[in-house]
Write an enzyme that holds these catalytic residues in place. Structure first.
Site, PDB file in Angstrom:
ATOM      1  N   LYS A 175     -36.544  44.734   7.206  1.00 61.26           N
ATOM      2  CA  LYS A 175     -35.858  43.538   6.702  1.00 61.26           C
ATOM      3  C   LYS A 175     -34.447  43.557   7.246  1.00 61.26           C
ATOM      4  CE  LYS A 175     -36.884  40.410   3.482  1.00 61.26           C
ATOM      5  NZ  LYS A 175     -38.246  39.959   3.360  1.00 61.26           N
TER       6      LYS A 175
HETATM    7  N1  GLU Z   1     -39.797  36.957   4.879  1.00 58.49           N
HETATM    8  C1  GLU Z   1     -41.185  36.928   4.575  1.00 58.49           C
HETATM    9  C2  GLU Z   1     -41.542  37.990   3.546  1.00 58.49           C
HETATM   10  O1  GLU Z   1     -40.701  38.458   2.830  1.00 58.49           O
HETATM   11  C3  GLU Z   1     -42.067  36.958   5.810  1.00 58.49           C
HETATM   12  C4  GLU Z   1     -41.924  38.173   6.657  1.00 58.49           C
HETATM   13  C5  GLU Z   1     -42.655  38.091   7.992  1.00 58.49           C
HETATM   14  O2  GLU Z   1     -43.330  37.111   8.241  1.00 58.49           O
HETATM   15  O3  GLU Z   1     -42.514  39.038   8.758  1.00 58.49           O
HETATM   16  O4  GLU Z   1     -42.668  38.350   3.366  1.00 58.49           O
END
Ligand code: GLU
Length: 464
Positions: free
Chosen positions: A135
């Site tokens: 993240k």
């Molecule tokens: N931000 C989204 C999540 O928290 C999607 C992450 C992604 O598609 O890699 O799951």
């Protein structure tokens, strides 16, 4: 009797609902039981204890592999330069490349990003997509940036982390405050910087791209669609029919608005919505399509009550207009399902006591505090945990990456079908663990995730 440090930790921990675990000391986690990262790891360790996960896997999972922090200057429209702080936390890549969103928000800080990266590892393991967890984000308020400033922030941030991401290594995606346009700028910048000997398809470095530059059909609605797929799989067991079920939503961005639209198409009655601009209610049902258009134009739900001509526009429950309500009235609105689709930690002890629902479907990441969780459990409210409920986004990100890597495109029916299959299997996996270990759904989801990770580490071993 004298009080030892351990006793103090234990009593603090119990007061906040966070279990004290000796591993916190061993891997150097903050002793503060209200620390969000410590709390997140504590939830996983409860599951690890139940399935007797090996100590070596517990300590590996208790800390991220890499925590990258960068500072970069950006020229603002008035000519001055502003320094921004960005993060990319790479939690684990035992299953596959690091994967997870990028968040542009003023509250972005390290422990928060670490928790969200950790959750991505668990999410991908639970739904069995071959990715690890990561993240990142930039501490900024995208609402206060012009489009040019936003582009320069996105490109400079990409340049700052360009050596740490890649289609085979770490693949960012949209999250709170970012969207497909920002993904296109990131892909373009990464492609420009990776040069002649870069990867064959540099645009596979991010998912959630616009369709024209390699995005997948069905990705934009995927998280909301996944929430609905999980609800449809779980609600019959709870004896709640989707038709006529009453729903309230906290947050009406990408995830909340898509979940509302899809649920309304299935006959559900979306009665109340709250976001950072206000709270509205119509017990006959809100016109969620009109509301989504309003939010897209105005940045929030406020002012929707002044709209005329709403009502009868979509869905089977669609009353005329809506009332503005207070925050307390929003939380106390009687519904079958409450969907938090905004930021972390919003369902705390106070709000959990106010909620008047049977199920909380966590469309946001980490929306419930441990104290809130304890209250919901004591009140018999079922919580469908984030790592299951909102995994539709990363699942379709995986489909996008597969399409990019194999030079094919899937039609939306194929995307929806495969997404539904994966979400239903993950829901079943969670229910099986819940029944087998007689535990709540969050711990069950952690169990299903850590068993998979433990199995992978057993086979791979730990080098050398
Ligand atoms: N931000 C989204 C999540 O928290 C999607 C992450 C992604 O598609 O890699 O799951």
């Amino acid at each position: 009797m004298s009080t030892t440090a351990t006793d103090v930790n234990k009593s603090n921990a119990n007061a906040s609902g966070t279990e004290w675990d000796p591993i916190f000391d061993e891997v150097g986690l903050p002793k503060d039981p209200s620390n969000i990262y410590t709390q997140t790891v504590a939830s996983m360790l409860q599951a690890a204890e139940i399935v007797n996960l090996r100590h070596r896997v517990r300590i590996i999972l208790a800390q991220p592999k890499n925590e990258i922090m960068v500072h970069f200057p950006v020229r603002m429209d008035d000519g001055h330069h502003k320094l921004f702080k960005g993060y990319r936390v790479q939690h684990n890549n035992a299953v596959g490349p690091y994967k997870g969103g990028l968040r542009f928000h003023p509250d972005v800080h390290l422990d928060d990003v670490k928790s969200l990266a950790f959750l991505m590892t668990m999410k991908c393991a639970l739904v069995r997509v071959p990715f690890g967890g990561g993240k990142g984000g930039v501490n900024c308020n995208p609402r206060e940036l012009s489009i040019g400033e936003l582009e320069r922030v996105s490109r400079r941030f990409t340049a700052a982390i360009a050596n740490d991401i890649g289609p085979d290594y770490d693949i960012p995606a949209p999250d709170v405050g970012t969207n497909s346009q920002i993904m296109a700028w990131i892909a373009d910048t990464y492609g420009a910087l990776s040069g002649r000997h870069g990867p064959a398809d540099p645009f596979a470095v991010v998912t959630g791209k616009p369709i024209a530059v390699g995005g997948s059909l069905g990705r934009e609605k995927a998280t909301g669609q996944g929430v609905v797929d999980v609800l449809r799989e779980m609600l019959p067991d709870l004896d709640i029919p989707i038709e006529d079920m009453r729903v309230s939503l906290l947050g009406f961005g990408n995830v909340g608005s898509w979940a509302a639209k899809i649920l309304s198409d299935l006959g559900a009655n979306v009665v109340a919505v709250m976001d950072h601009t206000g709270s509205i209610r119509n017990t006959e049902g809100l016109d969620v399509y009109a509301l989504a258009d309003h939010v897209a134009q105005n940045g929030g739900v406020a002012g929707f009550e002044k709209k005329t001509g709403t009502g009868g526009g979509s869905g089977r429950h669609c009353g005329e207009g809506c009332d503005v309500i207070t925050e307390d009235e929003f939380w106390e609105t009687p519904v079958d399902v409450f969907i938090p689709a905004a930021l972390e930690g919003m369902v705390d002890e106070k709000r959990a006591k106010q909620l008047h629902c049977r199920v909380v479907a966590e469309a946001a990441n980490a929306p419930t505090t441990p104290e809130g969780d304890a209250v919901l459990a004591s009140r018999g409210i079922e919580v469908i945990p984030d790592m299951l409920c909102n995994a539709g986004g990363v699942t379709v990100s995986y489909f996008e990456w597969v399409q990019n890597r194999s030079n094919v495109t899937w039609d939306v029916e194929q995307v929806d079908r495969e997404l539904n299959r994966i979400m239903c299997m993950a829901a079943r996996r969670t229910i099986v663990a819940k029944q087998k270990y007689d535990t709540n759904m969050r711990t069950a989801a952690y169990i299903a995730a850590v068993e998979h990770l433990g199995d992978i580490y057993n086979h791979r071993g730990i080098w050398p």
